[in-house]
Each structure stands twice: as C-alpha cells, then as structure tokens.
Design a protein around this motif. Sequence first.
Motif, PDB file in Angstrom:
ATOM      1  N   ALA A 668     -83.637-122.663  44.561  1.00  0.00           N
ATOM      2  CA  ALA A 668     -84.196-122.824  45.899  1.00  0.00           C
ATOM      3  C   ALA A 668     -83.142-123.335  46.866  1.00  0.00           C
ATOM      4  O   ALA A 668     -82.165-123.953  46.460  1.00  0.00           O
ATOM      5  N   THR A 669     -83.331-123.014  48.098  1.00  0.00           N
ATOM      6  CA  THR A 669     -82.602-123.702  49.161  1.00  0.00           C
ATOM      7  C   THR A 669     -83.607-124.576  49.880  1.00  0.00           C
ATOM      8  O   THR A 669     -84.812-124.395  49.705  1.00  0.00           O
ATOM      9  N   TYR A 670     -83.115-125.487  50.727  1.00  0.00           N
ATOM     10  CA  TYR A 670     -84.031-126.443  51.340  1.00  0.00           C
ATOM     11  C   TYR A 670     -83.995-126.356  52.855  1.00  0.00           C
ATOM     12  O   TYR A 670     -83.026-125.899  53.454  1.00  0.00           O
ATOM     13  N   ILE A 671     -85.100-126.817  53.440  1.00  0.00           N
ATOM     14  CA  ILE A 671     -85.208-126.792  54.898  1.00  0.00           C
ATOM     15  C   ILE A 671     -85.778-128.124  55.369  1.00  0.00           C
ATOM     16  O   ILE A 671     -86.584-128.754  54.681  1.00  0.00           O
ATOM     17  N   THR A 672     -85.349-128.571  56.535  1.00  0.00           N
ATOM     18  CA  THR A 672     -85.931-129.780  57.132  1.00  0.00           C
ATOM     19  C   THR A 672     -85.812-129.676  58.638  1.00  0.00           C
ATOM     20  O   THR A 672     -85.061-128.843  59.156  1.00  0.00           O
ATOM     21  N   SER A 673     -86.567-130.499  59.354  1.00  0.00           N
ATOM     22  CA  SER A 673     -86.322-130.614  60.789  1.00  0.00           C
ATOM     23  C   SER A 673     -86.096-132.087  61.085  1.00  0.00           C
ATOM     24  O   SER A 673     -86.620-132.954  60.399  1.00  0.00           O
ATOM     25  N   PHE A 674     -85.283-132.375  62.075  1.00  0.00           N
ATOM     26  CA  PHE A 674     -84.978-133.772  62.380  1.00  0.00           C
ATOM     27  C   PHE A 674     -84.736-133.943  63.865  1.00  0.00           C
ATOM     28  O   PHE A 674     -84.577-132.973  64.596  1.00  0.00           O
ATOM     29  N   ARG A 675     -84.743-135.197  64.279  1.00  0.00           N
ATOM     30  CA  ARG A 675     -84.517-135.490  65.699  1.00  0.00           C
ATOM     31  C   ARG A 675     -83.190-136.225  65.854  1.00  0.00           C
ATOM     32  O   ARG A 675     -82.941-137.253  65.245  1.00  0.00           O
ATOM     33  N   LEU A 676     -82.352-135.683  66.693  1.00  0.00           N
ATOM     34  CA  LEU A 676     -81.080-136.328  66.986  1.00  0.00           C
ATOM     35  C   LEU A 676     -81.031-136.544  68.491  1.00  0.00           C
ATOM     36  O   LEU A 676     -81.135-135.589  69.261  1.00  0.00           O
ATOM     37  N   ASP A 677     -80.933-137.819  68.895  1.00  0.00           N
ATOM     38  CA  ASP A 677     -80.987-138.094  70.333  1.00  0.00           C
ATOM     39  C   ASP A 677     -79.777-137.509  71.052  1.00  0.00           C
ATOM     40  O   ASP A 677     -78.707-137.341  70.464  1.00  0.00           O
ATOM     41  N   GLU A 678     -80.001-137.227  72.313  1.00  0.00           N
ATOM     42  CA  GLU A 678     -79.020-136.584  73.173  1.00  0.00           C
ATOM     43  C   GLU A 678     -77.612-137.168  73.000  1.00  0.00           C
ATOM     44  O   GLU A 678     -76.645-136.447  72.766  1.00  0.00           O
ATOM     45  N   GLU A 679     -77.527-138.512  73.074  1.00  0.00           N
ATOM     46  CA  GLU A 679     -76.203-139.137  73.104  1.00  0.00           C
ATOM     47  C   GLU A 679     -75.469-139.029  71.761  1.00  0.00           C
ATOM     48  O   GLU A 679     -74.270-139.258  71.675  1.00  0.00           O
ATOM     49  N   ARG A 680     -76.209-138.638  70.720  1.00  0.00           N
ATOM     50  CA  ARG A 680     -75.540-138.554  69.423  1.00  0.00           C
ATOM     51  C   ARG A 680     -75.167-137.132  69.054  1.00  0.00           C
ATOM     52  O   ARG A 680     -74.674-136.874  67.958  1.00  0.00           O
ATOM     53  N   LYS A 681     -75.414-136.227  69.957  1.00  0.00           N
ATOM     54  CA  LYS A 681     -75.205-134.823  69.612  1.00  0.00           C
ATOM     55  C   LYS A 681     -73.764-134.520  69.235  1.00  0.00           C
ATOM     56  O   LYS A 681     -73.509-133.612  68.436  1.00  0.00           O
ATOM     57  N   SER A 682     -72.868-135.270  69.822  1.00  0.00           N
ATOM     58  CA  SER A 682     -71.446-135.013  69.532  1.00  0.00           C
ATOM     59  C   SER A 682     -71.098-135.363  68.088  1.00  0.00           C
ATOM     60  O   SER A 682     -70.097-134.892  67.541  1.00  0.00           O
ATOM     61  N   ASP A 683     -71.964-136.193  67.451  1.00  0.00           N
ATOM     62  CA  ASP A 683     -71.693-136.558  66.049  1.00  0.00           C
ATOM     63  C   ASP A 683     -72.099-135.448  65.089  1.00  0.00           C
ATOM     64  O   ASP A 683     -71.776-135.508  63.904  1.00  0.00           O
ATOM     65  N   LEU A 684     -72.807-134.460  65.619  1.00  0.00           N
ATOM     66  CA  LEU A 684     -73.458-133.487  64.744  1.00  0.00           C
ATOM     67  C   LEU A 684     -72.476-132.837  63.772  1.00  0.00           C
ATOM     68  O   LEU A 684     -72.729-132.736  62.582  1.00  0.00           O
ATOM     69  N   TYR A 685     -71.336-132.449  64.294  1.00  0.00           N
ATOM     70  CA  TYR A 685     -70.355-131.735  63.484  1.00  0.00           C
ATOM     71  C   TYR A 685     -69.912-132.604  62.327  1.00  0.00           C
ATOM     72  O   TYR A 685     -69.892-132.168  61.175  1.00  0.00           O
ATOM     73  N   GLU A 686     -69.617-133.876  62.640  1.00  0.00           N
ATOM     74  CA  GLU A 686     -69.186-134.819  61.605  1.00  0.00           C
ATOM     75  C   GLU A 686     -70.281-135.024  60.573  1.00  0.00           C
ATOM     76  O   GLU A 686     -70.042-134.993  59.369  1.00  0.00           O
ATOM     77  N   LEU A 687     -71.508-135.236  61.064  1.00  0.00           N
ATOM     78  CA  LEU A 687     -72.615-135.548  60.169  1.00  0.00           C
ATOM     79  C   LEU A 687     -72.850-134.422  59.169  1.00  0.00           C
ATOM     80  O   LEU A 687     -73.212-134.670  58.013  1.00  0.00           O
ATOM     81  N   PHE A 688     -72.656-133.186  59.632  1.00  0.00           N
ATOM     82  CA  PHE A 688     -72.991-132.063  58.759  1.00  0.00           C
ATOM     83  C   PHE A 688     -71.790-131.448  58.075  1.00  0.00           C
ATOM     84  O   PHE A 688     -71.908-130.464  57.354  1.00  0.00           O
ATOM     85  N   LYS A 689     -70.648-132.047  58.256  1.00  0.00           N
ATOM     86  CA  LYS A 689     -69.455-131.530  57.594  1.00  0.00           C
ATOM     87  C   LYS A 689     -69.606-131.504  56.077  1.00  0.00           C
ATOM     88  O   LYS A 689     -69.186-130.544  55.425  1.00  0.00           O
TER      89      LYS A 689
END
Lengths: 841, 226
Positions: A668-689
Amino acid sequence: MWHKISFRLLKHELKRGELTIMALAIILSVTAVLSLSIFSDRLQAGLTERSSEFLAADRVLSSRRDIPQEWLEQAGQMNLKTSWKVVFNSMAFADENMTLVDIKAVSDGYPLRGQLEIADEPFGQGYVAEGLPAEGEAWVASQLFQALQLDIGDDIEVGNSSFKVTKVVTYEPDVGFSVFTDSPNVIIRHSQLEETGLIQPGSRVRFNVLMAGDNSDITAYEDWLLPRLNDDTHSWRSIEDGDSPLSRSLNRAERFMMLASLLGVVLAATAVAVAAQRYCQRNYDVVAIFKTLGASRQQIRRIFLLHLLLLTAASVAVGMALGWAIQYVVIEWVAQKLDATLPQAGWQPYALAGATGVISAVMFTLYPLFRLVSIPPLRVLHRQLTAGNAVRWLQWVLSGGTIYALLVIYSQQWWLSTALFAGGAVAAVILLGLGRLFISASRKAGMQAGSSWRLAMAGLQRRAAANSVQMLSFSTAIMLLLLVIVLRNDLLEDWKRQLPADAPNYFAINIAEDNVDDMQSMFERENIPSTDLYPIVPGRLTHINGEKLEDEVTKEERDEEVSDEDASENDGREGIGRELSLTWRDSLPPNNELTAGEWWGDNAEPQVSVELNVSERLDIKVGDELRFNLGGEEFTVPVTSLRKADWNTLQPNFYMIFNTSTLEDFPATYITSFRLDEERKSDLYELFKPFPQASLIDLDAMIDQIREVIGQVSLAIVFVLVLVIIAGALVLVAQVQASMEERQKELVILRTLGAPGKLLSRSITYEFLVLGAISGLIATLAMEISLFILQNQVFNMTPVIHWKLWLLGPAFGAVVVAVLGRLSCYRLIQRNTAQLIRKLT
Amino acid sequence: MLIQAQQLEKTVDTSEGPLQILQPINVSINAGDTVAIVGASGSGKSTLLSLLAGLDLASSGEVLIENEKLSELDEEQRAKVRADKVGFIFQSFLLVPSLSALENVMLPAELAGHKGAEKEARELLAKVGLEDRWHHYPNQLSGGEQQRVAIARAFVGQPKILFADEPTGNLDAKTGGKVEELLFDLNKDYGTTLIVVTHDQRLAKRCQRVLQMDAGQLSEAAQDVA
Ligand SMILES: Nc1ncnc2c1ncn2[C@@H]1O[C@H](COP(=O)(O)OP(=O)(O)O)[C@@H](O)[C@H]1O
Ligand SMILES: [Mg+2]
C-alpha cells in the motif's frame, strides 16, 4: 369631465396624505425588488464568473472520444471562445525515475475563465502565466520535481515525446476537489498530443472542449449543439452542475436570493393590499355622494381607475429610481470591500420590478375598487351600508392568484411555487385562528388587570377581526425577518463548518509504507495538524453477490455513465468498475457516520464497509457479498456496514473500507491531509525532503477562492436582511394607519367621557405591545415550521429548533410594534378633543 | 304631476323577520310645490325620501317622476334621472372632504357633463354668501357654512326637484334659521319643487303642504294651505 374630477381628487388626496402609505408601499415594493434583483443578479453574475473559473470556462463539453473539430468551429462562429483540454494518465520518465502523471494537453486560450499561475522553482511564489508552454516544453506540478528528482530545464519523457520542463505550475483553476486521487499534472500543448502516440483507440482519455462567451451566445450554441450530442458519450457541463462544494454553495446562495425576493414581494403585496383597502374604505362615502348626485358606475370606475394608474405609474417610477440608487451605492461599497467589480445586470430586474409594482398595485386594489364602485347610493342615508360581500371569493382569487403568479415568475419553478403557496395558505388560515384564540385569551387576562390594560384588551378584542388580519401581516413580517436571520446564520454556519479555519490545506499522497511512522512523528514534532495516514491499495470490484459486473467493452460504457453521474455527485468520479482506492482501518473515520449494519471493532473476519452514495448507485445492501480483484488476487467479503462520508471536508474519503486483517498484507501507499500555516510554507521543502516519494497537493488557492465567494454571499444576505426589515416596518405602519380612523373615534368618545390622557396613551401602548407579542409568538412558531420544511426540502440542511427565538420573537414583536404603533399614534394622542372631533366630521 | 307614489310599500328583512317600514303610500306632488314631511324619528321619512329619489327600490308599488316609472329603470338610468332632475341636501351635509367648496358645488354639473359648471357654481356660492371661501375644504368650514355649500350644490344644474332630509337637524337654531332662509330664497328664485323632511315646525310651516308620517303611514296634515 370625469378625468378633471379624478385629477382634482387625486391632487387633494395626495396633498392630504391619504395616498402616501399606498404610494410608499408600491415604491417600497419596486425599490426592494429592483435593488434586490439587480444586486443578486450582479452578484450571481459575479459569483458565476468567479465560479466559472472552477471549470476554467462557462461550459465544458466532455467526451471519451475525440470531438469533431467542426463543433469548435461552429462555436467560434457563434462568438464563443474555445479551447481544448485533453486529459489522460500516463507514465512520465526522467533518467531512471518514473511516476504516473496526469497529462493535460491544452490549446491557446486556456484557461478561458480564471488564471493559470506558475513559478520559477518548485513550491515557489506563483504568478499569473501569460500564455502556455511553448512547443516542446512542459509545465509541471511541484510534486513532480520530488517524484522524478527534476530540476528546471530537465527533460521528461511522455510516450514517444520528450518535453523540456520550463515552469512549475502552482495553481490551476480547474483542478477540482478530487485532486487527491489524481497524479501530478503535466501541462503540454494540444498540438503535440498526437506525436506522443498515447492517444490510441481504447486508451483512457477524456477530451474536453472549454467554451466561454455571452449568455445569449452560449444559449444559441446550446440550441445548435445539444441535438448533436450522444447521451452515452458526451457530457455538457456548466458550473451549476459542477461537482465542487462551491457550486453547491452557489446553488444554495441562488435559492436564498430567490427566496428573499419572494419574501420581499409578499411583504410588499401585503402593504399594498392593506393600503388599498383603507383607501377604498375611506372613499365609500364619496362614492355614495357621487352616485346620489347622479354619477354612473362607469364614471366612478374611470375616476378611481385613473387614480390608481396615475399613482401606480408615479410610484413605480420613483421606486425604480430609488432602487437603482440603492443597489448602486451598495454595489459600490461591496466592490470596494471585495476589491472586485461586478458585472452589470440585464434588463430583467427592471422588468421584474416594474411588473411587480404594477401587478401588485392593480391586482390588490381591484377587489376593494370593485366594492367601492358597487357602494349603493343609499349609503348617504344609512351609513352602515357597504358593498355586498357577494363576490368575496373574487378577493381571494385575485390576491391568491396574484401571489401565486408572482411566485411562479420569481422562482420559475412550478412545484416550489405551488408548495410555498399551498403551505402559505394553510399557514394563513391556521395563523388567523391562532390570532383569534390569543386575542380572546388576552381579553380574559385583561379583565383581571388595571384599567389601562382592560381598555387595551377591550380594544384588541373589539378590533378582533381587523386585528387578526393585522396580526397575520405583523406575524408574516416578523417571521420573514426571523427566517432571514436564522437562515443566514444556519447557512453561514453550514459553510463555515465545511471550511473551518484549520481546514487542511495540503494533501500528501503516495507516501511509502516505510515512511508512515516518520511522517507521523514529523507532524507531531512540527506541530502540524493532520489526519490519520490512510493506506491505499488499488483494486477492482468485480462481482456483487456472484453477479459479474460488466466485461471490458460494456464496462467502458458503464464507466462513462458512472463518471458522468459522479460529475454531479461527489468526487471519486473514476471510482467504480475500474481501479478503486481501497483502505483498511480499525475505527470508523472521523466525519463518517454509520447508516446501516455495525462497525467491526476487533472482529477479524474479512468484511467491508461501503460508502452510502456508492451503495445506492450500485444497489449494495448490508449482507451482500462483494468480490474484489487486487492485482490479480481475488477474494470475496460480506458488506457489514454502510457509511455516510462528509465529502465537504478536505479529508481523505473512501468508498470501500476493509477491516485490517483483510487488506494489511497487500502493498500500500499512504495518504493524509494536513494544515500548514501560511508563514511556514517556506519550510515545506525541508519538511518533506525525507519523503521524496510522497507528492504534495496545495489546496490553499482553492480554499481562498471559496472564502471570497462566501464573503460576497454573506454581504448579499446582510443586504437582504436590511431590506426585509424596512419592508416589514412599512407593512406595520400601513397596518397601524389602517386602524387609525377607528382609534380616533374611540379616543374622542373616551376623551369626551373624561378619560385622562395618560390612561389613553398607556392603553394604546399596551394594545400594541400585546398585539406585537402575540404576532411575534405566532411568527416564531410559523418560522420554525417553515424553516423545518425549507431546510429539509430546499437547502438540504439539518433542521434544529431555535429556542432563543421563542423569547426573542415575541419580545421583538412587542417592542417593534409598540414603538411603531406609538409613533404612528403620537399625533392622535397629542391632539385635544376639539381638534379630534373637528377632524372626524 | 311631477312626482307620484302609488301603493308604495317598503319591507326590509331583519333578523327578527320582515319589517314593514312603509305602509302603502299614495301621494302626488305638483311641480313647484313645497312639501314638508314631518313625523317622529324612525317613522320612515328618510325611507320615503330615498324611494322618491330613486336611491332605493320599493318592495311594491311605484314611483313616477314626470310619468317615468322608476321601477322600470336600472340603477344607471335612475342615476341619470337624479343627475338631470334631482338635487339633495342632507342632515350631515355630505360634502366630499377631498374637494374644495367650489369643486363640491361644481360636482353635479360636471358629472352631468354640463359646460360652464364653474361659472354657475361661483354664482351659487355668491348667493349663499361664501364667494370668498371657495377654495376652502369642508373641514375648514363650520357646520352652517358646510350646509350652505351643500345648498349651493343642490341648486347647481337647476334641478326640478330638491330633496332635503332634515337640513337644519345638525345646526343650532340661529344657524338653522339662516340656512332655512337661504333654502327658501333660492327655491323661490329657481322655482324648484322642494320636498323637505324636518322636525322643525317653523320650517314645516313655510311649506305649502305638510305630510305627516306615523309609523310608516302617510297622511295629509291639518294645516294644509291652499
Ligand atoms: N335597511 C333597513 N334595515 C332595517 N331597518 C331599517 C332599514 N332601513 C330603515 N330601517 C328602519 O326603518 C325605520 C324608519 O327609518 P327612517 O326612514 O330612517 O326613519 P326617519 O327618517 O323617519 O327617522 C327605522 O326604525 C329604521 O331603523
Ligand atoms: Mg331620517
């Protein structure tokens, strides 16, 4: 000669203020209807324009097979803009990496509505794209950069072709809400579709032609096109039958607006009827004198018809001007607030408002006028003589017929008009009865009270017939008011619930099984609210109770049918008959509700829970045996429960949920949804690396759009509320005015008998207080009932009882009616007896 | 013979059954006569007046105005007869409140389609002494003044018959006397046939003929003057 007399009478009556209320009532109705309908027209046009962006067009023609080029040419000739959008799944390759992508081949002009936004780097700041990728280039979604380890400028291979990735797509207006089942998008030019070699007979492609243009042109084209369509292969969609929660909200907003116009019309008609009745009654003596002096019926008919027509024409003109001015001011304000311009309205609101004014003025004055003309001359000797009641039914037929006709004109729906009308009629009869009951009850109570009260209750009872009619209109006004308040709240609540402030704004899909724990702890560590991670196993439903679902060829058609149906239903349109996203769980997912059967808990026996809509579509019941094929492995499980899922929440939802033991051994692969506040969007790349395999889908842009639309609708509702309040107040004043004559007479008698002014003014206040309170009470009751019906039938919301209003309604009614009544009677109480007697004679 | 009543009866339905208001009445009135009808309140005077003027229809019997049978006319035709031949004065004045004094006086002439209504009305207003009150509305006039306007209105268009139902009934003695003077003066000028219902003995005495109404029965009173 008669017209001279008519002008003269009209002039004096106008000067004496006799016609003010009636003119005001007509002006008000025209003003309200015009401003409201222009406003809602423009707002709706605005909403539709905004919402059209969700289709990226005004209309979309879809098909599984190629669409004849001549249909596009015809559209072009009929002044429509067109653009291709061909969508299909394919593998995309870059070096050793490959992943499943959605190819979207579009032609110049795309998107016809809304804007495409692009960025220069993955997850970068988007800006509006001018045009489309050049030949040989592709614009791709951010998550593809992760999945394929791409950089800007790299090549990806799709089918036989290779494309240079030049931009990152950050926002597509038409991604829809079913994104989480989709793969990342790759946008290429339609002209290069052929050379990819991916469009083969039998391949799973959806051909779309987007179209946009003026409504009249679209309608004309529809007339040309629709007969040529094949129901089995083509679908023709507008935003109204789109599949997003937004379009459903839009529908509700439309119905709300329509309802508000209806309420306004009924209120206005009430005011006109009351004023006309009073006006004609005041002229009974005049007609008797005229007839005694030898006037013929025809002369009298002409004299008063001319009055009516002149008054109506003048009032309609004033109403039009006022209505236009009001909507202009409000729209300016809205436009400023929303920083948007709204399209101009057509001629329809003017026609509607004019027709409303004329129809309600003429139809509601016809019966009183008819009676007026039939006043016998003998009335000069016997003042109690009035017109015969022989044609009483005419009044009911006229006013009833008019209201019904207006309902039909406004709603353009027979069934709704008939239902509302019948309901209204029944309600009116019940309310009249209730009003009488309350009046006689309060009379009894009044006997025990002080003299002001006693006087007040006696007055109330004496005018019982007039009062219960008054009460009916007070009640209607208050009820409409409550209805608007409550509906507004409930609608907004409903919308807010759909999109809470902490609604997820990202979906992460394709998460590897090994990453599940890491990702969960990352969410916890970083304090990011997220849903559970749901496993996804692709599989097919092949049999129901041993009955095989159709084979490949006919299954193709079934897909067609199902997906078209899906278009107007929920997402997951590519759901049944082909690959399904299956999941397993121990507990019922949040926002899901069991509607039949039982949840399995610890039970390890293989079993499945089916989503309600699917179960209805495929006629699946608890106890049915479903056979699934998961990558060649087949098994059969019983259905042990049916679930209702909330498709409006931005959470993963599933048609089929299995218990853990049934599916857990499948990859299986997995799926989720989450909330990331506007000001943290720039962290997204790092968080999901750490999770290169996972793909991210950004929902914020979509959510913003929905918020904006909801903002506009809320403003519109406030506007409606204000209008209904004003309309209601005018009906009240008209009612009080109508009872003035009688009150004056009474007051004179009581004054002459030496009743102190204080006693009189108090008793008037009390009378209005009680009248208002009773009306408020009845209104609340009526409001609850109609709300129950409305929410059930029209808005698809869950009805609730509004306990607070049972206090608020009567209190509000008492205060408003008392204040308005006192104000209207102010001059009456101030006048001394001599003046009053003089005024009466 | 201007007006004739033959076996004129009026019965109305009440909640206690039919009530005969007028016993069979026979009376003839010549052109130019002045006739007073006296009698107790409720005896049926106004009812008789309404029948003679064609405001109401008799239960049986006949009213003839200039040999025209009212029972054979419909409401519209009776209105026409009133417009052409009849004037009215009422106890409660019955002016149209939304018309000025002048317009009230002009009204019958205008309804009958006469030309020069305004001139005639102004002259009549002058005759009743209200020429400078022409623009006033009824509620700006006293009771006596209102009745004077009503008298002017009654004579406009020179009707053959004038019906007056207790014209001084709502006025004090002095004002009533003035109104009475006016009425008879104008009547003399115009040579109108006057039928006046009154309680006022003095007024009755000024008429050539006095009819006594007793519980629906009409009889010639004793003081008949030749
Ligand atoms: N339409 C009617 N219905 C019932 N009673 C009536 C009607 N018209 C007149 N009457 C009665 O007939 C009687 C005579 O009335 P009226 O002619 O007005 O009397 P008068 O003018 O002499 O005072 C009165 O008792 C009155 O109440
Ligand atoms: Mg009388």
